[in-house]
Scaffold this active site. Structure first.
Site, mmCIF file in Angstrom:
data_model
loop_
_atom_site.group_PDB
_atom_site.id
_atom_site.type_symbol
_atom_site.label_atom_id
_atom_site.label_comp_id
_atom_site.label_asym_id
_atom_site.label_seq_id
_atom_site.Cartn_x
_atom_site.Cartn_y
_atom_site.Cartn_z
ATOM 1 N N GLY A 36 6.230 8.917 3.966
ATOM 2 C CA GLY A 36 5.560 8.132 2.942
ATOM 3 C C GLY A 36 6.473 7.900 1.761
ATOM 4 N N SER A 37 5.915 7.309 0.715
ATOM 5 C CA SER A 37 6.709 7.018 -0.479
ATOM 6 C C SER A 37 7.202 8.292 -1.151
ATOM 7 C CB SER A 37 5.871 6.203 -1.473
ATOM 8 O OG SER A 37 5.426 5.000 -0.890
ATOM 9 N N TYR A 38 6.412 9.370 -1.069
ATOM 10 C CA TYR A 38 6.749 10.580 -1.820
ATOM 11 C C TYR A 38 6.826 11.827 -0.944
ATOM 12 C CZ TYR A 38 5.567 7.561 -5.726
ATOM 13 O OH TYR A 38 5.514 6.519 -6.614
ATOM 14 N N VAL A 41 4.964 13.396 6.485
ATOM 15 C CA VAL A 41 3.736 13.859 7.123
ATOM 16 C C VAL A 41 4.083 14.387 8.510
ATOM 17 C CG1 VAL A 41 1.445 13.221 7.956
ATOM 18 C CG2 VAL A 41 2.335 12.187 5.859
ATOM 19 N N LYS A 58 1.107 17.154 4.595
ATOM 20 C CA LYS A 58 1.894 16.264 3.749
ATOM 21 C C LYS A 58 2.842 17.137 2.955
ATOM 22 C CE LYS A 58 1.284 12.731 0.133
ATOM 23 N NZ LYS A 58 0.255 12.004 -0.690
ATOM 24 N N ASP A 152 -5.857 2.764 -3.644
ATOM 25 C CA ASP A 152 -4.926 2.445 -2.550
ATOM 26 C C ASP A 152 -5.684 2.349 -1.226
ATOM 27 O OD1 ASP A 152 -2.476 1.775 -1.471
ATOM 28 O OD2 ASP A 152 -1.839 3.841 -1.164
#
Length: 391
Positions: A36-38, A41, A58, A152
């Site tokens: 993901g962006s940060y 997973v 995550k 989101d």
């Protein structure tokens, strides 16, 4: 029974001491699912003497992400994850911190993302779309009752469990809002394809109304297998939104009821003040077409009642700082089982055998990120002719 620990220290950069510490807590980190962006997973397991539970984790390295995310968005996400518990929101099993790395363990949704389901299976029949969409609206009603906005909502952040229940996920941009202030957000987050015109226009906006628009895009995709707007040109997209220049594909338009179209129309309302709320959606004629969906079941009612009881004065008590210097393993959220069990299949007006025959989708979630982005773009088609390749 012997459980093998999947250790990819060289690939992930995590130290053996960290993986061993997690193993002592009962957690096994397994195969990679996506980036993901940060964070990353991964599939994981939680093992006790008497049970073995499938989870996803995550993994967020706070030293590898932006300062703004660590000091602003991440504390909000952790605070909200510790408070929410709803039958149609992916539940958080536990949150652990090891030095600068956070591990957020969540329930495993065996059927993967809604986006992949629609791409593979095509537009949903209204009977199923109605049941699933109602679950998402109930999840959003619960959040909005607690003055939480998601910010989101998109098909990639909606997961399907093995018993075909919708679960809203990914609270990375969520936050509490002040209900007395209508324009309560000024951070322009969420995916462009799901963003309302007020966000594209970079104006302060009503976070709850923005969530409704995004959910309207989700419903449009569910029954049409096509995005309403092409986000490759944001200025053109904004004009299309304001002028309501979107249409259904000719191959499915005649099969979509007027009640469903009315629901989409009022959610994709360019004027935020006139946009439907969750209560109006739940009381719409489209939802009422299935009498079993008119009244909430016990778990749905209990979750909403608990949301109403949340002490409003506690909303701003966020975690102020993520301490990355602690060498131990901190338990930021204690292990907890799912509080609610779903009764989805009893409400469906479709053949349960049809659902059970779809086990081939159980590994859809593991498609690599690049493939998911490619498939998502296939939904962005402007004409019936160009969309034939995904029918």
């Amino acid at each position: 029974m012997v459980f093998l620990f999947y250790n990819k220290t060289l690939e992930t950069g995590y130290k053996t001491s960290t993986t061993n510490a997690l193993r002592r807590e009962g957690y096994i980190i397994l195969d990679h699912i996506s980036n993901g962006s940060y964070g990353e997973v991964r599939h994981s397991k939680y093992i006790t003497e008497n049970s073995e539970q499938d989870l996803v984790v995550k993994i967020i390295d706070t030293h590898q992400t932006s300062k703004d995310y660590v000091t602003k968005f991440l504390p909000r996400e952790l605070d909200i994850l510790r408070k929410i518990n709803h039958p149609y929101i992916i539940y958080t099993h536990s949150i652990l911190q090891r030095k600068a790395v956070l591990f957020i363990f969540m329930a495993y949704a065996g059927k993967g993302e809604l986006l992949q389901y629609v791409i593979k299976e095509g537009p949903l029949k209204e009977n199923r779309a109605r049941v699933w969409f109602r679950q998402l609206v109930l999840a959003l009603q619960y959040l909005h009752t607690m003055d939480i906005v998601h910010r989101d909502i998109k098909c990639e952040n909606i997961l399907i469990t093995n018993n075909f229940t919708m679960k809203l996920a990914d609270f990375g941009f969520s936050r509490f809002v002040n209900r007395s202030k209508r324009l309560n957000c000024n951070t322009y987050c969420c995916s462009i394809a799901y963003a309302p015109p007020e966000v594209l226009n970079t104006r302060p906006y009503d976070g709850k109304a923005s969530d409704i628009w995004s959910l309207g895009v989700v419903l449009y995709v569910m029954i049409n297998k096509k995005m309403p707007f092409n986000d490759s040109n944001v200025k053109l997209m904004y004009k299309q939104q304001v002028k309501r220049e979107w249409h259904y594909r000719s191959s499915v338009e005649q099969m979509i009821s007027q009640e469903a179209k009315t629901c989409v129309y009022n959610m994709l309302q360019p004027e935020a003040k006139k946009r439907w709320t969750t209560d109006k959606i739940l009381n719409s004629e489209w939802i009422k077409m299935n009498p079993k969906l008119i009244t909430m079941n016990e778990n749905e009612t209990l979750a909403l009642v608990e949301a109403m009881k949340i002490n409003q004065t506690k909303h701003n008590q966020h975690l102020k700082k993520i301490d990355s210097n602690n060498t131990g393993t901190q338990q930021l959220l204690n292990k907890r089982p799912p509080k609610f069990e779903s009764h989805t299949q009893s409400m469906l007006s479709v053949d349960v055998n049809e659902l059970n025959s779809e086990n081939k989708l159980s590994k859809v979630h593991s498609i690599r990120r690049s493939a998911r982005v490619l498939n998502a773009n296939k939904l962005l088609v402007d004409s019936d002719n160009s969309s034939k390749d995904i029918l």
